[in-house]
Design a protein around this motif. Sequence first.
Motif, PDB file in Angstrom:
ATOM      1  N   ALA A 271       0.704  -1.347  -0.114  1.00  0.00           N
ATOM      2  CA  ALA A 271       0.039  -0.012   0.035  1.00  0.00           C
ATOM      3  C   ALA A 271       0.725   1.380   0.034  1.00  0.00           C
ATOM      4  N   PHE A 272       2.283   1.229   0.483  1.00  0.00           N
ATOM      5  CA  PHE A 272       3.123   2.281   0.406  1.00  0.00           C
ATOM      6  C   PHE A 272       3.164   3.049  -0.999  1.00  0.00           C
ATOM      7  N   ARG A 273       2.920   4.309  -1.057  1.00  0.00           N
ATOM      8  CA  ARG A 273       3.221   5.128  -2.392  1.00  0.00           C
ATOM      9  C   ARG A 273       4.349   6.174  -2.193  1.00  0.00           C
ATOM     10  N   PRO A 274       5.517   6.092  -2.441  1.00  0.00           N
ATOM     11  CA  PRO A 274       6.406   7.022  -2.342  1.00  0.00           C
ATOM     12  C   PRO A 274       6.103   8.229  -3.078  1.00  0.00           C
ATOM     13  N   MET A 275       6.616   9.417  -3.064  1.00  0.00           N
ATOM     14  CA  MET A 275       6.313  10.733  -3.786  1.00  0.00           C
ATOM     15  C   MET A 275       6.895  10.251  -5.099  1.00  0.00           C
ATOM     16  N   CYS A 276       5.874  10.782  -6.152  1.00  0.00           N
ATOM     17  CA  CYS A 276       6.340  10.691  -7.554  1.00  0.00           C
ATOM     18  C   CYS A 276       7.432  11.919  -7.750  1.00  0.00           C
ATOM     19  N   LYS A 277       8.124  11.805  -9.336  1.00  0.00           N
ATOM     20  CA  LYS A 277       9.196  12.834  -9.517  1.00  0.00           C
ATOM     21  C   LYS A 277       8.537  14.181  -9.471  1.00  0.00           C
ATOM     22  N   ASN A 278       7.285  14.536  -9.822  1.00  0.00           N
ATOM     23  CA  ASN A 278       6.757  15.903  -9.690  1.00  0.00           C
ATOM     24  C   ASN A 278       6.680  16.129  -8.262  1.00  0.00           C
ATOM     25  N   CYS A 279       6.371  15.567  -7.210  1.00  0.00           N
ATOM     26  CA  CYS A 279       6.184  15.816  -5.765  1.00  0.00           C
ATOM     27  C   CYS A 279       7.664  16.010  -5.347  1.00  0.00           C
ATOM     28  N   GLU A 280       8.725  15.244  -5.800  1.00  0.00           N
ATOM     29  CA  GLU A 280      10.070  15.170  -5.199  1.00  0.00           C
ATOM     30  C   GLU A 280      10.772  16.708  -5.820  1.00  0.00           C
ATOM     31  N   HIS A 281      10.357  16.923  -7.090  1.00  0.00           N
ATOM     32  CA  HIS A 281      10.971  17.945  -7.699  1.00  0.00           C
ATOM     33  C   HIS A 281       9.999  19.340  -6.905  1.00  0.00           C
ATOM     34  N   LEU A 282       8.927  19.416  -6.404  1.00  0.00           N
ATOM     35  CA  LEU A 282       8.380  20.595  -6.166  1.00  0.00           C
ATOM     36  C   LEU A 282       8.965  20.763  -4.656  1.00  0.00           C
ATOM     37  N   ARG A 283       9.110  19.747  -3.731  1.00  0.00           N
ATOM     38  CA  ARG A 283       9.769  19.650  -2.538  1.00  0.00           C
ATOM     39  C   ARG A 283      11.119  20.154  -2.676  1.00  0.00           C
ATOM     40  N   GLU A 284      12.095  19.882  -3.470  1.00  0.00           N
ATOM     41  CA  GLU A 284      13.251  20.317  -3.914  1.00  0.00           C
ATOM     42  C   GLU A 284      13.300  21.701  -4.212  1.00  0.00           C
ATOM     43  N   SER A 285      12.397  22.029  -5.062  1.00  0.00           N
ATOM     44  CA  SER A 285      12.417  23.402  -5.683  1.00  0.00           C
ATOM     45  C   SER A 285      11.918  24.428  -4.773  1.00  0.00           C
ATOM     46  N   ILE A 286      11.290  24.144  -3.793  1.00  0.00           N
ATOM     47  CA  ILE A 286      10.752  25.156  -2.660  1.00  0.00           C
ATOM     48  C   ILE A 286      11.449  24.987  -1.456  1.00  0.00           C
ATOM     49  N   ALA A 287      12.194  24.051  -1.611  1.00  0.00           N
ATOM     50  CA  ALA A 287      13.254  23.879  -0.176  1.00  0.00           C
ATOM     51  C   ALA A 287      12.140  23.485   1.011  1.00  0.00           C
ATOM     52  N   ALA A 288      11.447  22.524   0.757  1.00  0.00           N
ATOM     53  CA  ALA A 288      10.501  21.998   1.943  1.00  0.00           C
ATOM     54  C   ALA A 288      11.454  21.037   2.678  1.00  0.00           C
ATOM     55  N   ASN A 289      11.330  20.834   3.901  1.00  0.00           N
ATOM     56  CA  ASN A 289      11.618  20.159   4.903  1.00  0.00           C
ATOM     57  C   ASN A 289      10.553  19.048   5.082  1.00  0.00           C
ATOM     58  N   ILE A 290      10.376  18.161   3.983  1.00  0.00           N
ATOM     59  CA  ILE A 290       9.124  17.060   3.961  1.00  0.00           C
ATOM     60  C   ILE A 290       9.889  15.714   3.734  1.00  0.00           C
ATOM     61  N   VAL A 291       9.758  14.873   4.744  1.00  0.00           N
ATOM     62  CA  VAL A 291      10.225  13.631   4.822  1.00  0.00           C
ATOM     63  C   VAL A 291       9.265  12.626   4.434  1.00  0.00           C
ATOM     64  N   ASP A 292       9.280  11.808   3.351  1.00  0.00           N
ATOM     65  CA  ASP A 292       8.422  10.866   2.681  1.00  0.00           C
ATOM     66  C   ASP A 292       8.473   9.710   3.635  1.00  0.00           C
ATOM     67  N   CYS A 293       7.278   9.340   4.428  1.00  0.00           N
ATOM     68  CA  CYS A 293       7.450   8.053   5.179  1.00  0.00           C
ATOM     69  C   CYS A 293       6.925   6.899   4.510  1.00  0.00           C
TER      70      CYS A 293
END
Length: 335
Positions: A271-293
């Motif tokens: 059932a786990f669904r890691p971030m897709c590449k769009n989400c990862e790009h958004l996280r890195e581009s806006i310098a978000a401190n978000i850990v993908d569980c």
Amino acid sequence: MLARLSRSLIPAAKCAVSLSSALESLCQPTASIPGSCRSDPGAVYSGLVAPCLKATTSILVSSTSSSPSFRAVSVGFHDHPNLVIPDYFTGLGYILSVQAHGSQTLLQRIKLLALYAKICKLSAPLVQSRPPTTVQTLWVNSPHVADTRVVLGSSLAWLKVRSHFQMARAVRAGILRDLWAGALIDPTPMQVCFPNPEGGLFGTCWGDCAEAISISACWKLVASGVPLRTLAVNVAAMNAVDLVTGLSACDVILASTSLREMVGELLRANAFRPMCKNCEHLRESIAANIVDCATSDFWLELGLVTAPTSHSLLPHVCDDVFERTSSGKRISCAV
């Protein structure tokens, strides 16, 4: 809170009238989260959720004029003063999010996510829609920030009327663009990785996934670099019934009192669904401190999973069940 929501919503979710009544009671001013804008849950219910249940559609579109017009509800949602709630499943996530207040454990957050996944699946026929592919939760995880709010969001469920789907996605993409226009690129990272000359709809463009709602609802925390955690799960996998036990992963998780048991069930259900590449790009581009569980590193740090070469204490559940994450790591239940 979880027991109250489960008792109220699960039995009602197979009937539009019963579900509407149960959700209405949750949105009454006295039932809303303390300190929130008391009119907002009622506005989402009366302006979107109840009309969707009545009209049996997950997206409200008015066709009285020559060109269809999209109908949505704007509310104050956590940090965002005027966040657009564009569809039934997002509205449902909003209503469940504002019920969750006070300190919550990781176990309780996973249970809330499982409840959301179950209600989405059960109520999808009531709005003549496929259920969302994924549901996601976002929360603060910092000892220095006393913020117990959570956000529940879903991917945008596909509609047979393609133009209506595109309208809803454009609204969700607009939410992101208003806050982080510079981070949105064309083609998206997913489109670069998986080009589709006919034009893909799922997991390719901004607005499909839940990040449009969850990250925007906590944009002040995101912008200030506060540590956040997110977890997404697959709705179909969560609701698939085990032929031996007759239970789904949602059922097991909602009844569980052990975080280890929950993680094992999520692994077994894939059932786990890691971030897709769009989400990862958004996280890195806006310098978000978000850990993908949904990745192995998070659970390894908690000691709840181990490398697949280790012998598991739960061989009947986990010996041959691994989750391949976006980083390529494989994990199994911990010893």
